[in-house]
Design a protein around this motif. Structure first.
Motif, short mmCIF file in Angstrom:
data_model
loop_
_atom_site.label_atom_id
_atom_site.label_comp_id
_atom_site.label_asym_id
_atom_site.label_seq_id
_atom_site.Cartn_x
_atom_site.Cartn_y
_atom_site.Cartn_z
N TYR A 22 0.83 -1.21 0.00
CA TYR A 22 0.00 0.00 0.00
C TYR A 22 0.87 1.26 0.00
N PHE A 23 1.85 1.30 0.90
CA PHE A 23 2.74 2.46 0.95
C PHE A 23 3.55 2.57 -0.32
N SER A 24 4.08 1.47 -0.76
CA SER A 24 4.99 1.53 -1.90
C SER A 24 4.26 1.83 -3.20
N GLN A 25 3.07 1.25 -3.38
CA GLN A 25 2.36 1.44 -4.65
C GLN A 25 1.42 2.64 -4.65
N ASP A 26 0.68 2.83 -3.56
CA ASP A 26 -0.36 3.87 -3.57
C ASP A 26 0.09 5.19 -2.97
N ILE A 27 0.88 5.13 -1.90
CA ILE A 27 1.22 6.38 -1.22
C ILE A 27 2.51 6.99 -1.78
N TYR A 28 3.62 6.29 -1.68
CA TYR A 28 4.89 6.90 -2.05
C TYR A 28 5.33 6.58 -3.47
N LYS A 29 4.70 5.60 -4.10
CA LYS A 29 5.02 5.22 -5.48
C LYS A 29 6.51 5.02 -5.70
N SER A 30 7.11 4.28 -4.76
CA SER A 30 8.53 3.96 -4.85
C SER A 30 8.81 2.75 -3.95
N HIS A 31 9.84 1.99 -4.27
CA HIS A 31 10.14 0.85 -3.40
C HIS A 31 11.03 1.24 -2.23
N VAL A 32 11.49 2.50 -2.24
CA VAL A 32 12.14 3.06 -1.05
C VAL A 32 11.32 4.23 -0.56
N PHE A 33 11.06 4.25 0.71
CA PHE A 33 10.27 5.34 1.28
C PHE A 33 10.51 5.42 2.77
N GLU A 34 9.96 6.44 3.38
CA GLU A 34 10.12 6.61 4.82
C GLU A 34 8.74 6.74 5.44
N PHE A 35 8.43 5.84 6.37
CA PHE A 35 7.16 5.91 7.08
C PHE A 35 7.03 7.25 7.80
N GLN A 36 5.89 7.86 7.70
CA GLN A 36 5.65 9.06 8.51
C GLN A 36 4.84 8.70 9.75
N LEU A 37 4.78 7.41 10.03
CA LEU A 37 3.98 6.94 11.15
C LEU A 37 4.84 6.19 12.14
N THR A 38 4.42 6.20 13.39
CA THR A 38 5.12 5.43 14.41
C THR A 38 4.76 3.95 14.25
N ARG A 39 5.51 3.10 14.94
CA ARG A 39 5.22 1.66 14.90
C ARG A 39 3.80 1.39 15.39
N VAL A 84 13.24 -4.99 -0.75
CA VAL A 84 14.30 -5.68 -1.47
C VAL A 84 13.68 -6.64 -2.48
N SER A 85 12.74 -7.45 -2.00
CA SER A 85 12.09 -8.38 -2.94
C SER A 85 10.59 -8.10 -3.00
N MET A 86 10.23 -7.29 -3.98
CA MET A 86 8.82 -6.95 -4.18
C MET A 86 8.01 -8.23 -4.40
N ASN A 87 8.66 -9.15 -5.09
CA ASN A 87 8.01 -10.42 -5.40
C ASN A 87 7.62 -11.18 -4.13
N LEU A 88 8.54 -11.29 -3.20
CA LEU A 88 8.25 -12.00 -1.95
C LEU A 88 7.17 -11.28 -1.15
N VAL A 89 7.21 -9.95 -1.16
CA VAL A 89 6.18 -9.19 -0.44
C VAL A 89 4.81 -9.50 -1.04
N LYS A 90 4.77 -9.55 -2.39
CA LYS A 90 3.50 -9.87 -3.05
C LYS A 90 3.04 -11.29 -2.73
N ILE A 91 3.99 -12.22 -2.68
CA ILE A 91 3.64 -13.60 -2.35
C ILE A 91 3.10 -13.68 -0.91
N LEU A 92 3.77 -12.98 0.00
CA LEU A 92 3.32 -12.97 1.40
C LEU A 92 1.92 -12.39 1.51
N SER A 93 1.68 -11.30 0.77
CA SER A 93 0.36 -10.67 0.79
C SER A 93 -0.68 -11.62 0.24
#
Lengths: 231, 231
Positions: free
Chosen positions: A165-182, A219-228
């Motif tokens: 969600y963050f990578s595709q919809d919010i920041y549109k990049s595979h590197v980003f910085e959360f603006q939210l706390t844990r 690092v591995s968008m593919n694995l993240v997608k598989i996990l999702s």
DNA sequence: ATATTTAGGTGATTTAAATCATTTACTTGT
DNA sequence: ACAAGTAAATGATTTAAATCACCTAAATAT
């Protein structure tokens, strides 16, 4: 914090957003005449659950979090709103009372329109109404998806969802910085901060992501997608 | 199963439903001319997830279940639709593809309108558009509530929710008979049939409800509300 | 009428994730 | 610069609910 709007200087930014594309010049002028621009600082509350709805809010810049509060300070974050989108439409036209809260995740500029003026435009301009309907439907389907994930996906799957969600919809990049706390990220996953931290650190240890404080690299968008996908 | 509609005989039932109240005679005639009535038997599928959307469906009589299917035959029921309501509006105007399925819980009569004709009415009649918008918002808020419950309420709280839902929204009585199997009821609570059975039987043992097969009587509405509230 | 499938129910076991407790590392304000 | 508060992290324990295995009773099909 609240300033009157000058018409000529506002027509321009209107056209960059597809939402106002369907409005003719008169309608745009009418909209501007019935709106104000309001700035909110990071962490400021835009509106609070259980208060009366009054304005339609449109995010011009910044980032806004939508969340619901339950018993014993439990919170669930629904989504992060990007510039170019409405905030809280669903409550404004669904109920007199906000059914959730919104707060600024970054300093944000909000274009606020009187509810009744906005309603006039919907009634007058059918294409505008259809755009609003389409948005509301998309929003509803998004929540239904979240509900399904909450009911049937385990935490790794839901965290993978949020990373996508963050990578595709919010920041549109595979590197980003959360603006939210844990804790806030946990609320977005429907879990506790402890469980969130443990699970996302497993992603890190397994080299699926790089994580340094709030900086993330997928690092591995593919694995993240598989996990999702597997949940 | 599919029959052409005679205009004069249909104008009558139109007026009993608030949705068509805003349409003038011409618009009602136009709507009827672009619609058919279709009957579905108990357990028949109205539409299946991942198929193309085409018609707007309005439930005239019967009862319809809306549900989503996930991996490994996991299902989540979203809601039960009552007569006088639209079915699957959110998918029809949010996506080309249905994001969920619908099936008849009882024998049902569906009034089906061509999507494009319905769209015309929305664009032409602002009050009608506002009614649709209001409905979509209510639906969205309902899902958000379910999401919150799924995330933070334990099973007894979610079952209490469902009992209240049937008693207040569907059957409007404190005695009623489920038209759903235990498995389907479990899917409505976001749990498994085993857990559902165990927990609802605790309600029975604690004399909060009477339960005999599918016949239910809510003995202490107050306790059910407390259970729903505490989660 | 009898076989076969579907629905309802129960007990034993496992498991994911919440909760509780504590420590360490950052921010933020004075 | 320092104290105070907030955020991040990690271990130990508990708990709700899923899963697995099985059984009985209805319903449906042959």
């Amino acid at each position: 914090m609240n300033k009157k709007l000058d018409i000529s200087s506002n027509i321009n930014w209107f056209n960059q957003y597809s939402f106002f594309r369907t409005l003719d010049t008169d309608e745009q002028t009418f909209l501007i005449a019935n709106s104000n621009k309001v700035n909110f600082d990071r962490r400021e509350v835009l509106f609070k659950q259980n208060t009366r709805t009054s304005h339609v809010m449109f995010l011009q810049s910044g980032l806004v979090k939508i969340f619901k509060e339950g018993k014993s300070k439990k919170r669930l974050a629904l989504k992060i709103v990007n510039p170019g989108n409405f905030i809280g439409l669903m409550s404004v036209f669904g109920d007199d009372i906000y059914q959730y809260s919104a707060s600024a995740v970054e300093d944000s500029e909000i274009f606020m329109t009187d509810r009744s003026a906005f309603l006039n435009l919907i009634k007058k301009n059918g294409d505008f109404a259809m755009d609003i309907i389409h948005t509301l439907c998309k929003d509803g389907l998004f929540i239904f998806d979240k509900l399904m994930a909450q009911a049937y996906k385990h935490l790794p799957g839901r965290i993978a969802n949020v990373l996508l969600y963050f990578s595709q919809d919010i920041y549109k990049s595979h590197v980003f910085e959360f603006q939210l706390t844990r804790k806030e990220l946990a609320e977005l996953c429907g879990t506790t901060k402890e469980s969130f931290i443990r699970t996302i650190n497993e992603f890190k240890n397994d080299k699926i992501i790089n994580l340094n404080g709030r900086k993330v690299e997928i690092v591995s968008m593919n694995l993240v997608k598989i996990l999702s996908d597997l949940g």
